[in-house]
Design a protein around this motif. Structure first.
Motif, PDB file in Angstrom:
ATOM      1  N   HIS A  75       0.837  -1.204   0.000  1.00 31.20           N
ATOM      2  CA  HIS A  75       0.000   0.000   0.000  1.00 31.20           C
ATOM      3  C   HIS A  75       0.869   1.250   0.000  1.00 31.20           C
ATOM      4  O   HIS A  75       1.858   1.335   0.719  1.00 31.20           O
ATOM      5  CB  HIS A  75      -0.902  -0.009   1.246  1.00 31.20           C
ATOM      6  CG  HIS A  75      -1.604   1.301   1.494  1.00 31.20           C
ATOM      7  ND1 HIS A  75      -2.896   1.527   1.101  1.00 31.20           N
ATOM      8  CD2 HIS A  75      -1.195   2.443   2.115  1.00 31.20           C
ATOM      9  CE1 HIS A  75      -3.257   2.745   1.451  1.00 31.20           C
ATOM     10  NE2 HIS A  75      -2.245   3.325   2.063  1.00 31.20           N
ATOM     11  N   ASP A  77       0.105   5.709  -0.263  1.00 25.67           N
ATOM     12  CA  ASP A  77      -0.935   6.727  -0.422  1.00 25.67           C
ATOM     13  C   ASP A  77      -0.365   8.138  -0.338  1.00 25.67           C
ATOM     14  O   ASP A  77       0.814   8.347  -0.014  1.00 25.67           O
ATOM     15  CB  ASP A  77      -2.062   6.532   0.606  1.00 25.67           C
ATOM     16  CG  ASP A  77      -1.612   6.662   2.049  1.00 25.67           C
ATOM     17  OD1 ASP A  77      -0.883   7.621   2.359  1.00 25.67           O
ATOM     18  OD2 ASP A  77      -1.979   5.800   2.880  1.00 25.67           O
ATOM     19  N   HIS A 101      -4.275   6.598  -3.654  1.00 29.54           N
ATOM     20  CA  HIS A 101      -3.488   5.465  -3.157  1.00 29.54           C
ATOM     21  C   HIS A 101      -3.345   4.409  -4.235  1.00 29.54           C
ATOM     22  O   HIS A 101      -4.038   4.416  -5.244  1.00 29.54           O
ATOM     23  CB  HIS A 101      -4.114   4.869  -1.890  1.00 29.54           C
ATOM     24  CG  HIS A 101      -5.351   4.051  -2.143  1.00 29.54           C
ATOM     25  ND1 HIS A 101      -5.588   2.831  -1.534  1.00 29.54           N
ATOM     26  CD2 HIS A 101      -6.425   4.269  -2.940  1.00 29.54           C
ATOM     27  CE1 HIS A 101      -6.737   2.345  -1.927  1.00 29.54           C
ATOM     28  NE2 HIS A 101      -7.276   3.191  -2.770  1.00 29.54           N
TER      29      HIS A 101
END
Length: 231
Positions: A75, A77, A101
């Motif tokens: 991940h 963002d 993201h």
């Protein structure tokens, strides 16, 4: 009232790199009878090929929950978070006024499977936020997301609670419900009996106007499910 939504009846999309099942209307899948449930808007069961994923894209005014069942999410963002989300951990991203993201399969060899869940916030705007936590696999019902973030839970901008249910074989749990609210159960693994209705992996149940539930695992494997308490 218990209304069962079978896994085989969900919407489906396959893009090669992504194989996704939609509990509620999403993308090109539109069904006016399944537009969400209370503030619960999206439950997507996503399978992502090795090395593939969702490129940078934006969200606004949505509470976005990710729960990995196999593999690891990479991940990144616009708030500066660069994280890995392994199986069993819960991620909550509050989009607020706007956030971008990306979510990729961190492995070049193994597939990724995770649930992407959207809940409509009770108020718009606000500063975007990111939370992530492993709540383990404690037996019974464990709150993981609450409106206030009490007792170490993740805080959501909605009068909603998400709990993780884990039941060992040949065990059951009775819970009280508020008849004025709505409950949704999504079956993650194993087979779960709810007041004599059986759920298998990917099945869901809308529950309302009941004051109690009996949740039972009559099988030989452990059961995991997500239980939503909704306005």
């Amino acid at each position: 009232m218990i209304d069962i939504r079978l896994a085989k009846d969900r919407g489906h999309a396959n893009f090669g790199w992504l194989d996704s099942n939609h509990t509620f209307s999403f993308g090109s899948y539109h069904d006016p009878e399944h537009m969400g449930y209370s503030a619960l808007r999206v439950i997507n069961d996503d399978k992502v090929e090795p090395g593939a994923g969702f490129g940078t894209h934006g969200h606004k005014d949505m509470e976005i929950i990710s729960f990995v069942t196999h593999g690891i999410i990479a991940h990144k963002d616009s708030m500066g978070n660069v994280k890995h989300l392994p199986p069993g951990e819960f991620q909550l991203m509050s989009a607020g006024t706007g956030v971008t993201h990306s979510e990729y399969n961190a492995s070049q060899n193994e597939s990724l499977r995770f649930l992407q869940i959207w809940i409509i916030p009770s108020r718009q705007g606000g500063t975007p936020g990111y939370q992530q936590k492993d709540f383990g696999k404690r037996q019974g019902l464990t709150p993981v997301i609450t409106p206030t973030g009490k007792s170490g839970t993740l805080a959501i901008k909605q009068d909603a609670t998400l709990s993780q249910l884990v039941l060992a074989p040949d065990t059951s749990l009775s819970i009280e419900l508020n008849k004025a609210r709505n409950t949704y159960v999504h079956q993650v693994s194993g087979q779960l009996d709810i007041n004599r209705h059986r759920l298998s992996q990917g099945d869901g149940a809308k529950i309302n106007e009941l004051d109690a539930l009996v949740l039972a695992n009559k099988g030989t494997q452990s059961v995991t499910a997500l239980l939503f308490d909704l306005p």
